[in-house]
Design a protein around this motif. Structure first.
Motif, PDB file in Angstrom:
ATOM      1  N   GLU A  40       0.852  -1.204   0.000  1.00  0.00           N
ATOM      2  CA  GLU A  40       0.000   0.000   0.000  1.00  0.00           C
ATOM      3  C   GLU A  40       0.877   1.240   0.000  1.00  0.00           C
ATOM      4  O   GLU A  40       1.700   1.430   0.897  1.00  0.00           O
ATOM      5  CB  GLU A  40      -0.909  -0.017   1.218  1.00  0.00           C
ATOM      6  N   ILE A  41       0.683   2.087  -1.016  1.00  0.00           N
ATOM      7  CA  ILE A  41       1.462   3.323  -1.127  1.00  0.00           C
ATOM      8  C   ILE A  41       0.498   4.504  -1.129  1.00  0.00           C
ATOM      9  O   ILE A  41      -0.333   4.634  -2.023  1.00  0.00           O
ATOM     10  CB  ILE A  41       2.305   3.342  -2.424  1.00  0.00           C
ATOM     11  N   SER A  42       0.622   5.358  -0.118  1.00  0.00           N
ATOM     12  CA  SER A  42      -0.242   6.538  -0.035  1.00  0.00           C
ATOM     13  C   SER A  42       0.507   7.824  -0.390  1.00  0.00           C
ATOM     14  O   SER A  42      -0.100   8.880  -0.543  1.00  0.00           O
ATOM     15  CB  SER A  42      -0.830   6.660   1.371  1.00  0.00           C
ATOM     16  N   LYS A  43       1.827   7.725  -0.508  1.00  0.00           N
ATOM     17  CA  LYS A  43       2.636   8.905  -0.811  1.00  0.00           C
ATOM     18  C   LYS A  43       2.527   9.258  -2.300  1.00  0.00           C
ATOM     19  O   LYS A  43       2.322   8.391  -3.150  1.00  0.00           O
ATOM     20  CB  LYS A  43       4.088   8.666  -0.444  1.00  0.00           C
ATOM     21  N   PRO A  44       2.677  10.554  -2.638  1.00  0.00           N
ATOM     22  CA  PRO A  44       2.589  10.988  -4.039  1.00  0.00           C
ATOM     23  C   PRO A  44       3.757  10.473  -4.879  1.00  0.00           C
ATOM     24  O   PRO A  44       4.856  10.241  -4.371  1.00  0.00           O
ATOM     25  CB  PRO A  44       2.599  12.512  -3.938  1.00  0.00           C
ATOM     26  N   ILE A  45       3.499  10.325  -6.173  1.00  0.00           N
ATOM     27  CA  ILE A  45       4.486   9.747  -7.090  1.00  0.00           C
ATOM     28  C   ILE A  45       4.621  10.617  -8.333  1.00  0.00           C
ATOM     29  O   ILE A  45       3.623  11.092  -8.887  1.00  0.00           O
ATOM     30  CB  ILE A  45       4.070   8.325  -7.508  1.00  0.00           C
ATOM     31  N   ILE A  46       5.868  10.814  -8.761  1.00  0.00           N
ATOM     32  CA  ILE A  46       6.147  11.434 -10.053  1.00  0.00           C
ATOM     33  C   ILE A  46       6.767  10.343 -10.930  1.00  0.00           C
ATOM     34  O   ILE A  46       7.814   9.786 -10.594  1.00  0.00           O
ATOM     35  CB  ILE A  46       7.105  12.630  -9.921  1.00  0.00           C
ATOM     36  N   PHE A  47       6.090  10.010 -12.023  1.00  0.00           N
ATOM     37  CA  PHE A  47       6.581   8.966 -12.916  1.00  0.00           C
ATOM     38  C   PHE A  47       7.587   9.557 -13.898  1.00  0.00           C
ATOM     39  O   PHE A  47       7.390  10.656 -14.429  1.00  0.00           O
ATOM     40  CB  PHE A  47       5.425   8.323 -13.673  1.00  0.00           C
ATOM     41  N   THR A  48       8.654   8.817 -14.143  1.00  0.00           N
ATOM     42  CA  THR A  48       9.658   9.209 -15.140  1.00  0.00           C
ATOM     43  C   THR A  48       9.830   8.023 -16.082  1.00  0.00           C
ATOM     44  O   THR A  48      10.282   6.956 -15.650  1.00  0.00           O
ATOM     45  CB  THR A  48      11.001   9.552 -14.467  1.00  0.00           C
ATOM     46  N   THR A  49       9.476   8.181 -17.348  1.00  0.00           N
ATOM     47  CA  THR A  49       9.465   7.045 -18.265  1.00  0.00           C
ATOM     48  C   THR A  49       9.663   7.485 -19.717  1.00  0.00           C
ATOM     49  O   THR A  49       9.463   8.662 -20.044  1.00  0.00           O
ATOM     50  CB  THR A  49       8.133   6.275 -18.136  1.00  0.00           C
ATOM     51  N   ALA A  50      10.036   6.528 -20.548  1.00  0.00           N
ATOM     52  CA  ALA A  50      10.182   6.802 -21.981  1.00  0.00           C
ATOM     53  C   ALA A  50       8.917   6.416 -22.745  1.00  0.00           C
ATOM     54  O   ALA A  50       8.875   6.527 -23.973  1.00  0.00           O
ATOM     55  CB  ALA A  50      11.384   6.021 -22.528  1.00  0.00           C
ATOM     56  N   TYR A  51       7.893   5.974 -22.022  1.00  0.00           N
ATOM     57  CA  TYR A  51       6.693   5.459 -22.668  1.00  0.00           C
ATOM     58  C   TYR A  51       5.484   6.371 -22.424  1.00  0.00           C
ATOM     59  O   TYR A  51       5.225   6.791 -21.302  1.00  0.00           O
ATOM     60  CB  TYR A  51       6.389   4.051 -22.162  1.00  0.00           C
ATOM     61  N   HIS A  52       4.695   6.596 -23.508  1.00  0.00           N
ATOM     62  CA  HIS A  52       3.498   7.434 -23.421  1.00  0.00           C
ATOM     63  C   HIS A  52       2.285   6.657 -22.906  1.00  0.00           C
ATOM     64  O   HIS A  52       1.389   7.228 -22.288  1.00  0.00           O
ATOM     65  CB  HIS A  52       3.135   7.992 -24.806  1.00  0.00           C
ATOM     66  N   GLU A  53       2.232   5.363 -23.202  1.00  0.00           N
ATOM     67  CA  GLU A  53       0.974   4.628 -23.102  1.00  0.00           C
ATOM     68  C   GLU A  53       0.485   4.327 -21.687  1.00  0.00           C
ATOM     69  O   GLU A  53      -0.607   3.797 -21.509  1.00  0.00           O
ATOM     70  CB  GLU A  53       1.081   3.305 -23.876  1.00  0.00           C
ATOM     71  N   TYR A  54       1.288   4.655 -20.659  1.00  0.00           N
ATOM     72  CA  TYR A  54       0.881   4.333 -19.290  1.00  0.00           C
ATOM     73  C   TYR A  54       0.287   5.530 -18.531  1.00  0.00           C
ATOM     74  O   TYR A  54       0.057   5.447 -17.333  1.00  0.00           O
ATOM     75  CB  TYR A  54       2.078   3.804 -18.503  1.00  0.00           C
ATOM     76  N   THR A  55       0.045   6.611 -19.233  1.00  0.00           N
ATOM     77  CA  THR A  55      -0.398   7.847 -18.573  1.00  0.00           C
ATOM     78  C   THR A  55      -1.657   7.646 -17.741  1.00  0.00           C
ATOM     79  O   THR A  55      -1.719   8.025 -16.562  1.00  0.00           O
ATOM     80  CB  THR A  55      -0.649   8.955 -19.611  1.00  0.00           C
TER      81      THR A  55
ATOM     82  N   GLN B  20      -3.051   4.904 -16.566  1.00  0.00           N
ATOM     83  CA  GLN B  20      -2.822   3.984 -15.463  1.00  0.00           C
ATOM     84  C   GLN B  20      -2.035   4.666 -14.335  1.00  0.00           C
ATOM     85  O   GLN B  20      -2.291   4.435 -13.150  1.00  0.00           O
ATOM     86  CB  GLN B  20      -2.069   2.756 -15.971  1.00  0.00           C
ATOM     87  N   ALA B  21      -1.106   5.519 -14.705  1.00  0.00           N
ATOM     88  CA  ALA B  21      -0.287   6.214 -13.711  1.00  0.00           C
ATOM     89  C   ALA B  21      -1.124   7.130 -12.836  1.00  0.00           C
ATOM     90  O   ALA B  21      -0.902   7.215 -11.621  1.00  0.00           O
ATOM     91  CB  ALA B  21       0.812   7.010 -14.417  1.00  0.00           C
ATOM     92  N   PHE B  22      -2.079   7.799 -13.420  1.00  0.00           N
ATOM     93  CA  PHE B  22      -2.862   8.763 -12.642  1.00  0.00           C
ATOM     94  C   PHE B  22      -3.931   8.105 -11.776  1.00  0.00           C
ATOM     95  O   PHE B  22      -4.678   8.784 -11.083  1.00  0.00           O
ATOM     96  CB  PHE B  22      -3.470   9.812 -13.572  1.00  0.00           C
ATOM     97  N   LYS B  23      -3.981   6.785 -11.802  1.00  0.00           N
ATOM     98  CA  LYS B  23      -4.880   6.062 -10.904  1.00  0.00           C
ATOM     99  C   LYS B  23      -4.173   5.680  -9.606  1.00  0.00           C
ATOM    100  O   LYS B  23      -4.803   5.158  -8.692  1.00  0.00           O
ATOM    101  CB  LYS B  23      -5.397   4.793 -11.595  1.00  0.00           C
ATOM    102  N   VAL B  24      -2.866   5.942  -9.533  1.00  0.00           N
ATOM    103  CA  VAL B  24      -2.087   5.532  -8.356  1.00  0.00           C
ATOM    104  C   VAL B  24      -1.240   6.691  -7.806  1.00  0.00           C
ATOM    105  O   VAL B  24      -0.019   6.695  -7.892  1.00  0.00           O
ATOM    106  CB  VAL B  24      -1.189   4.320  -8.665  1.00  0.00           C
ATOM    107  N   ASN B  25      -1.883   7.686  -7.241  1.00  0.00           N
ATOM    108  CA  ASN B  25      -1.218   8.780  -6.512  1.00  0.00           C
ATOM    109  C   ASN B  25      -0.268   9.629  -7.351  1.00  0.00           C
ATOM    110  O   ASN B  25       0.656  10.232  -6.810  1.00  0.00           O
ATOM    111  CB  ASN B  25      -0.417   8.244  -5.320  1.00  0.00           C
ATOM    112  N   SER B  26      -0.481   9.685  -8.650  1.00  0.00           N
ATOM    113  CA  SER B  26       0.469  10.403  -9.497  1.00  0.00           C
ATOM    114  C   SER B  26       0.304  11.909  -9.384  1.00  0.00           C
ATOM    115  O   SER B  26      -0.804  12.436  -9.467  1.00  0.00           O
ATOM    116  CB  SER B  26       0.289   9.979 -10.958  1.00  0.00           C
ATOM    117  N   VAL B  27       1.439  12.590  -9.206  1.00  0.00           N
ATOM    118  CA  VAL B  27       1.472  14.053  -9.226  1.00  0.00           C
ATOM    119  C   VAL B  27       1.762  14.541 -10.637  1.00  0.00           C
ATOM    120  O   VAL B  27       1.191  15.513 -11.110  1.00  0.00           O
ATOM    121  CB  VAL B  27       2.552  14.587  -8.257  1.00  0.00           C
ATOM    122  N   ASP B  28       2.661  13.825 -11.333  1.00  0.00           N
ATOM    123  CA  ASP B  28       3.027  14.214 -12.694  1.00  0.00           C
ATOM    124  C   ASP B  28       3.606  13.011 -13.434  1.00  0.00           C
ATOM    125  O   ASP B  28       3.951  11.980 -12.830  1.00  0.00           O
ATOM    126  CB  ASP B  28       4.041  15.365 -12.666  1.00  0.00           C
TER     127      ASP B  28
END
Length: 249
Positions: A71-86, A88-96
């Motif tokens: 369980e992760i409640s802390k905010p996350i900034i994703f860094t990736t070379a892929y566009h297609e996970y945007t 999905q990323a914003f469903k899990v505490n994503s800030v950017d």
């Protein structure tokens, strides 16, 4: 601010750390984790940092598998070379969601966004720390009555006073019990919103004051709900102004 980097390419992790230090030198890197398994184990056994930077494609799978096992409640900034996970990323505490190679201006904007979104959380933490640092107020007194002990809630106390060098509490009408504290000690133990020291020898409970009368020599006389012996209850001259402010808060 403590951060965690989940990235399987060490050069990319080190570059990200350097960029973050350039933005804010107070940022502290807690750990760099390179795989889903390593991140899952660490997050399940350690206190989570303020902010997590997370690559999506890791050495042993996709980062979203981490969320399935901890369980992760802390905010996350994703860094990736892929566009297609945007999405999905914003469903899990994503800030950017930053695309590699990470642009410094975009990284700075992401940090500012995090701070803006979590400003209230930071203030709440500060208030909680300050609250913990404040001395705990006394809630009850344990008193000895003959061969018995009795616990008295401070809200039941009409006044605390000194008589013949002993400290007493008055509870109800004419129920007086000796306590093993000086009046000075008691003054620092009780809630200042509830009790006020009106003179050298007495403190009174706000809710036990029935009436306030102007007395001679710029003093005030208090009529208590349950009375107090036969002597008048007086607010000393030097405490009158403070007493009025206390009553008017």
């Amino acid at each position: 601010m403590n951060i965690l980097i989940i990235e399987d390419e060490m050069p990319a992790a080190l570059k990200l750390e350097r960029m973050l230090k350039g933005i804010d030198e107070t940022i502290h890197l807690v750990k760099v984790l390179a795989s889903v398994q390593e991140a899952t184990t660490w997050l399940n056994n350690n206190q989570h940092p303020d902010l997590i930077f997370m690559d999506i494609q890791l050495s042993d799978g996709v980062c979203f598998e981490i969320f399935e096992n901890c369980e992760i409640s802390k905010p996350i900034i994703f860094t990736t070379a892929y566009h297609e996970y945007t999405l999905q990323a914003f469903k899990v505490n994503s800030v950017d969601y930053l695309l590699k190679p990470v642009d410094e201006d975009e990284l700075k904007q992401a940090i500012n966004k995090y701070r803006l979104l979590h400003k209230d959380d930071t203030q709440a933490k500060l208030q909680e720390v300050l609250k913990q640092l404040q001395p705990k107020r006394k809630e009850r007194f344990l008193i000895k009555v003959g061969e018995h002990f009795k616990s008295v809630d401070v809200n039941q106390i009409n006044c605390i006073y000194i008589e013949e060098r002993c400290t007493f509490i008055q509870v109800g009408k004419d129920k007086n019990y000796a306590i093993d504290y000086s009046l000075e000690k008691v003054e620092g133990m009780l809630d200042e919103n509830l009790f006020f020291r009106i003179n050298r020898n007495m403190m009174v409970n706000f809710y036990a004051i029935k009436d306030i009368v102007i007395y001679s020599s710029n003093r005030l006389k208090l009529e208590m709900m349950n009375g107090h012996n036969s002597e008048p209850v007086l607010v000393s001259r030097e405490r009158v102004n403070a007493f009025k402010k206390w009553m008017d808060r």
